[in-house]
Design a protein around this motif. Structure first.
Motif, PDB file in Angstrom:
ATOM      1  N   TYR A  36       0.846  -1.178   0.000  1.00  0.00           N
ATOM      2  CA  TYR A  36       0.000   0.000   0.000  1.00  0.00           C
ATOM      3  C   TYR A  36       0.888   1.236   0.000  1.00  0.00           C
ATOM      4  CZ  TYR A  36      -4.322  -2.537   1.142  1.00  0.00           C
ATOM      5  OH  TYR A  36      -5.428  -3.357   1.105  1.00  0.00           O
ATOM      6  N   LYS A  38       0.878   5.379   0.935  1.00  0.00           N
ATOM      7  CA  LYS A  38       0.114   6.295   1.797  1.00  0.00           C
ATOM      8  C   LYS A  38       0.742   7.689   1.777  1.00  0.00           C
ATOM      9  CE  LYS A  38      -1.835   6.758   6.449  1.00  0.00           C
ATOM     10  NZ  LYS A  38      -1.450   8.144   6.666  1.00  0.00           N
ATOM     11  N   ALA A  41      -1.978  12.235   6.007  1.00  0.00           N
ATOM     12  CA  ALA A  41      -3.379  12.600   6.243  1.00  0.00           C
ATOM     13  C   ALA A  41      -4.333  11.945   5.250  1.00  0.00           C
ATOM     14  CB  ALA A  41      -3.571  14.108   6.244  1.00  0.00           C
ATOM     15  N   GLU A  42      -3.902  10.870   4.581  1.00  0.00           N
ATOM     16  CA  GLU A  42      -4.769  10.121   3.674  1.00  0.00           C
ATOM     17  C   GLU A  42      -4.779   8.665   4.108  1.00  0.00           C
ATOM     18  OE1 GLU A  42      -5.774  13.306   1.111  1.00  0.00           O
ATOM     19  OE2 GLU A  42      -6.456  11.226   0.948  1.00  0.00           O
ATOM     20  N   GLY A  43      -5.787   7.916   3.632  1.00  0.00           N
ATOM     21  CA  GLY A  43      -5.776   6.494   3.876  1.00  0.00           C
ATOM     22  C   GLY A  43      -4.864   5.786   2.892  1.00  0.00           C
ATOM     23  N   PRO A  44      -4.379   4.595   3.242  1.00  0.00           N
ATOM     24  CA  PRO A  44      -3.532   3.837   2.318  1.00  0.00           C
ATOM     25  C   PRO A  44      -4.307   3.447   1.066  1.00  0.00           C
ATOM     26  CG  PRO A  44      -3.418   2.934   4.547  1.00  0.00           C
ATOM     27  CD  PRO A  44      -4.550   3.901   4.527  1.00  0.00           C
ATOM     28  N   THR A  45      -3.621   3.457  -0.059  1.00  0.00           N
ATOM     29  CA  THR A  45      -4.227   2.994  -1.307  1.00  0.00           C
ATOM     30  C   THR A  45      -3.463   1.760  -1.791  1.00  0.00           C
ATOM     31  OG1 THR A  45      -2.880   4.527  -2.584  1.00  0.00           O
ATOM     32  CG2 THR A  45      -5.085   5.243  -2.028  1.00  0.00           C
ATOM     33  N   PHE A  46      -4.201   0.797  -2.280  1.00  0.00           N
ATOM     34  CA  PHE A  46      -3.623  -0.453  -2.740  1.00  0.00           C
ATOM     35  C   PHE A  46      -2.745  -0.231  -3.961  1.00  0.00           C
ATOM     36  CE2 PHE A  46      -3.270  -4.872  -3.585  1.00  0.00           C
ATOM     37  CZ  PHE A  46      -3.423  -5.034  -4.952  1.00  0.00           C
ATOM     38  N   PHE A  89       3.675   0.761   2.699  1.00  0.00           N
ATOM     39  CA  PHE A  89       3.447  -0.258   3.722  1.00  0.00           C
ATOM     40  C   PHE A  89       3.341  -1.624   3.065  1.00  0.00           C
ATOM     41  CE2 PHE A  89       2.792   2.051   7.608  1.00  0.00           C
ATOM     42  CZ  PHE A  89       2.395   3.319   7.206  1.00  0.00           C
TER      43      PHE A  89
END
Lengths: 113, 112
Positions: A36, A38, A41-46, A89
């Motif tokens: 992922y 990241k 201040a954002e969510g993780p993206t696949f 990640f």
């Protein structure tokens, strides 16, 4: 006991060169491994994944390699671009119950122009 | 890309206040998760749910609670916020045969 480890907290790479991010795990029962990306201040993206029955998966500039005997996987980004600067990640999926993802600590990748 | 939403994005609140972080997904996913992340650290699972009326504690102990009354909704509640609760809270979902977890944009909580 940390089951997924990313031992490099940061990595700096020149634009256009290859970025290699590493991840080690201890649980041989994981069936999928995922990367992922990241931004703050954002969510993780696949980004990309690999099944435990494979040793390589490629998607455009991104390739993930899995070495099961060493319990090690790596993400290769080539060529690296400034937009790739982010925290990456590594995650592994358990095979039981809710199939939870276990994450490493992340590696901050900086691509220098 | 993913239809999972968290509100609020940012929250600054005083000690002792009760707060609820909202998370909704429109993908019909059965599994939902709450992760907590501090800067430079891994994502720690604090709650998860297999489906409606199912909730479980995650690997990291948390004073928060969750509920799953509807498939699409998985709110997290802190009855009395404390400065130690300051963190980023990330909601995720997965479902069917898929192995990917889709994440919301996160809520950055600051307790003063």
């Amino acid at each position: 006991d940390q089951q997924v480890k990313q031992n490099s907290p940061s990595l700096s790479v020149q634009e256009g060169r290859i970025s290699i991010l590493n991840c080690d795990y201890t649980n041989s029962m994981f069936d999928y491994f995922l990367w992922y990306k990241k931004y703050p201040a954002e969510g993780p993206t696949f980004l990309i994944s690999i099944s435990s029955i494979k040793d390589k998966n490629e998607d455009g500039r991104f390739t993930v390699f899995l070495n099961k005997s060493a319990k090690h996987l790596s993400l290769h980004i080539v060529p690296s671009q400034p937009g790739d600067s982010a925290v990456y990640f590594c995650a592994a999926r358990g095979t039981q119950g809710a199939q939870k993802l276990v994450f490493g600590q992340g590696t901050r990748l900086t691509i220098n122009p | 890309e993913a239809d999972i939403y968290q509100t609020p994005r940012y929250l600054v609140i005083g000690t002792g206040k009760k707060i609820t972080l909202e998370c909704s997904q429109t993908m019909g996913h059965d599994k939902m998760y709450w992760y907590q992340q501090d800067p430079g650290m891994e994502l720690h699972l604090i709650h998860y749910s297999y489906g409606v009326n199912s909730t479980e504690k995650g690997d990291l102990s948390s004073e928060s609670t969750v509920s799953r009354i509807r498939t699409e909704h998985f709110p997290l509640t802190l009855e009395s916020a404390r400065p130690s609760h300051t963190s980023q809270y990330l909601c995720a979902s997965s479902g069917g045969l898929g192995f990917r977890a889709f994440f919301g944009q996160g809520t950055r909580l600051t307790v003063v």
